[in-house]
Scaffold this motif. Structure first.
Motif, PDB file in Angstrom:
ATOM      1  N   PRO A  15       0.811  -1.228   0.000  1.00 36.10           N
ATOM      2  CA  PRO A  15       0.000   0.000   0.000  1.00 36.10           C
ATOM      3  C   PRO A  15       0.843   1.276   0.000  1.00 36.10           C
ATOM      4  CG  PRO A  15      -0.209  -1.188   2.087  1.00 36.10           C
ATOM      5  CD  PRO A  15       0.543  -2.073   1.167  1.00 36.10           C
ATOM      6  N   THR A  16       1.977   1.238   0.711  1.00 34.11           N
ATOM      7  CA  THR A  16       2.842   2.424   0.707  1.00 34.11           C
ATOM      8  C   THR A  16       3.318   2.726  -0.713  1.00 34.11           C
ATOM      9  OG1 THR A  16       3.617   1.839   2.918  1.00 34.11           O
ATOM     10  CG2 THR A  16       4.906   3.451   1.701  1.00 34.11           C
ATOM     11  N   ARG A  17       3.782   1.685  -1.387  1.00 32.14           N
ATOM     12  CA  ARG A  17       4.276   1.899  -2.742  1.00 32.14           C
ATOM     13  C   ARG A  17       3.155   2.329  -3.678  1.00 32.14           C
ATOM     14  NH1 ARG A  17       7.933  -2.716  -1.464  1.00 32.14           N
ATOM     15  NH2 ARG A  17       6.466  -4.169  -2.403  1.00 32.14           N
ATOM     16  N   ARG A  18       1.968   1.767  -3.517  1.00 32.07           N
ATOM     17  CA  ARG A  18       0.865   2.194  -4.368  1.00 32.07           C
ATOM     18  C   ARG A  18       0.529   3.657  -4.101  1.00 32.07           C
ATOM     19  NH1 ARG A  18      -1.299  -2.730  -2.933  1.00 32.07           N
ATOM     20  NH2 ARG A  18      -2.896  -1.768  -1.650  1.00 32.07           N
ATOM     21  N   LEU A  34       7.621  12.797  -1.181  1.00 32.37           N
ATOM     22  CA  LEU A  34       6.920  11.508  -1.236  1.00 32.37           C
ATOM     23  C   LEU A  34       6.843  10.868   0.138  1.00 32.37           C
ATOM     24  CD1 LEU A  34       8.465  10.042  -4.507  1.00 32.37           C
ATOM     25  CD2 LEU A  34       6.118  10.860  -4.172  1.00 32.37           C
ATOM     26  N   ALA A  35       7.881  11.057   0.911  1.00 31.13           N
ATOM     27  CA  ALA A  35       7.950  10.404   2.219  1.00 31.13           C
ATOM     28  C   ALA A  35       6.998  11.036   3.227  1.00 31.13           C
ATOM     29  CB  ALA A  35       9.380  10.480   2.745  1.00 31.13           C
ATOM     30  N   GLU A  36       6.812  12.322   3.108  1.00 31.26           N
ATOM     31  CA  GLU A  36       6.112  13.112   4.131  1.00 31.26           C
ATOM     32  C   GLU A  36       4.849  12.459   4.701  1.00 31.26           C
ATOM     33  OE1 GLU A  36       3.169  15.751   5.640  1.00 31.26           O
ATOM     34  OE2 GLU A  36       3.139  15.142   3.523  1.00 31.26           O
ATOM     35  N   ILE A  47      11.427   4.486   3.186  1.00 29.25           N
ATOM     36  CA  ILE A  47      10.928   5.048   1.924  1.00 29.25           C
ATOM     37  C   ILE A  47      11.959   4.862   0.816  1.00 29.25           C
ATOM     38  CG2 ILE A  47      10.143   7.128   0.761  1.00 29.25           C
ATOM     39  CD1 ILE A  47       8.186   6.214   2.810  1.00 29.25           C
ATOM     40  N   THR A  48      13.202   5.148   1.128  1.00 29.86           N
ATOM     41  CA  THR A  48      14.265   4.937   0.142  1.00 29.86           C
ATOM     42  C   THR A  48      14.192   3.520  -0.411  1.00 29.86           C
ATOM     43  OG1 THR A  48      15.725   6.531   1.212  1.00 29.86           O
ATOM     44  CG2 THR A  48      16.752   4.904  -0.196  1.00 29.86           C
ATOM     45  N   LYS A  49      13.977   2.577   0.489  1.00 31.43           N
ATOM     46  CA  LYS A  49      13.889   1.179   0.036  1.00 31.43           C
ATOM     47  C   LYS A  49      12.692   0.954  -0.873  1.00 31.43           C
ATOM     48  CE  LYS A  49      16.357  -1.527   3.508  1.00 31.43           C
ATOM     49  NZ  LYS A  49      16.224  -2.746   4.333  1.00 31.43           N
ATOM     50  N   HIS A  50      11.561   1.496  -0.468  1.00 29.75           N
ATOM     51  CA  HIS A  50      10.370   1.358  -1.307  1.00 29.75           C
ATOM     52  C   HIS A  50      10.629   1.947  -2.695  1.00 29.75           C
ATOM     53  CE1 HIS A  50       7.579  -0.525   1.372  1.00 29.75           C
ATOM     54  NE2 HIS A  50       7.677   0.414   2.287  1.00 29.75           N
ATOM     55  N   LEU A  51      11.266   3.105  -2.694  1.00 33.16           N
ATOM     56  CA  LEU A  51      11.543   3.738  -3.986  1.00 33.16           C
ATOM     57  C   LEU A  51      12.473   2.869  -4.830  1.00 33.16           C
ATOM     58  CD1 LEU A  51      11.899   7.485  -2.931  1.00 33.16           C
ATOM     59  CD2 LEU A  51      10.006   6.390  -4.141  1.00 33.16           C
ATOM     60  N   LEU A  59       9.037   1.189 -12.482  1.00 36.09           N
ATOM     61  CA  LEU A  59       7.811   1.967 -12.351  1.00 36.09           C
ATOM     62  C   LEU A  59       8.063   3.453 -12.141  1.00 36.09           C
ATOM     63  CD1 LEU A  59       5.801  -0.576 -10.216  1.00 36.09           C
ATOM     64  CD2 LEU A  59       4.985   0.439 -12.345  1.00 36.09           C
ATOM     65  N   ILE A  60       9.234   3.774 -11.644  1.00 38.45           N
ATOM     66  CA  ILE A  60       9.591   5.179 -11.499  1.00 38.45           C
ATOM     67  C   ILE A  60      11.032   5.360 -11.968  1.00 38.45           C
ATOM     68  CG2 ILE A  60       8.107   5.417  -9.471  1.00 38.45           C
ATOM     69  CD1 ILE A  60      10.686   5.624  -7.790  1.00 38.45           C
TER      70      ILE A  60
END
Lengths: 116, 116
Positions: A15-18, A34-36, A47-51, A59-60
């Motif tokens: 869900p975080t990544r979505r 994005l992290a905020e 967040i860095t990991k998710h990114l 995807l990005i």
DNA sequence: CCTATATTACACCAATCGGTTAATTAACGG
DNA sequence: CCGTTAATTAACCGATTGGTGTAATATAGG
């Protein structure tokens, strides 16, 4: 290493990544922007990991502007994921139709043949 | 436990499971029928586990006919997954258009309008 | 009842995932 | 040059994943 489609779906399975992708669909944003929304729930490295997951799924993509890393949505893998699903759309729509018919017949006590 | 959408995407993030769904899009099949193409690569319990993942994501449902468990495709979660993606379709299509335009401009140095 | 077939359950394992804290790199701006 | 801001890296941790082998369960049928 996994195939691209698996990586795409795996990246979407959080869900975080979505939510990050949803945000990016409104336009570029750098990492801290994005992290905020998530900083109550997790730290920046998370967040860095998710990114990184999103990035290595294609995807990005991340640019660089001074100390900021403006991230950008990358549509191609999403298109491929949808393509995969659409391939079977008729099959699962049939199924949904049968379900609908069945639910209807439960009300009416009607017959519903289904041989193969 | 995760939200339904995450579970759906997670279930799709494996080529074996996607192949199983693809097979089921052609109609019902029981466990050993579904397993057959993979038995060179993995054992039956592995397939059982994959089916359990698909089932608890709601993507399939299992019936019972004597000692067989006929599996059936379940469209609803797929529809929801596509819905989620479609929600951002315009955003990522814009991005794909910009990419296309960029690639084009690299060849021609030409201009190319495309506004909404 | 016995046996063959279909499927699941159990216990285990290595690898990956999602997160942490602490340290590090990179770039700007006075 | 120094301090600040932005972001990443590294080392670590517990939980989950994807597989295994072996044992158990369920059902049909002689």
């Amino acid at each position: 290493m996994r195939d691209p489609l698996s990586r795409t779906f795996a990246a979407l399975a959080d869900p975080t990544r979505r939510a990050i992708l949803a945000k990016l669909s409104e336009g570029e944003a750098n990492v801290s922007e994005l992290a905020e929304p998530f900083l109550d729930d997790m730290t920046l490295p998370a967040i860095t990991k998710h990114l990184k997951v999103l990035e290595s799924a294609g995807l990005i993509s991340k640019g660089r502007k001074a100390q900021w890393r403006p991230c950008q949505l990358n549509g191609e893998p999403l298109r491929e994921a949808v393509d995969w699903m659409e391939q079977y759309r008729s099959a699962w729509e049939d199924q949904l139709d049968r379900l609908g018919a069945y639910l209807k017949s439960k009300h009416k006590g009607a017959r519903h043949g289904r041989e193969k």
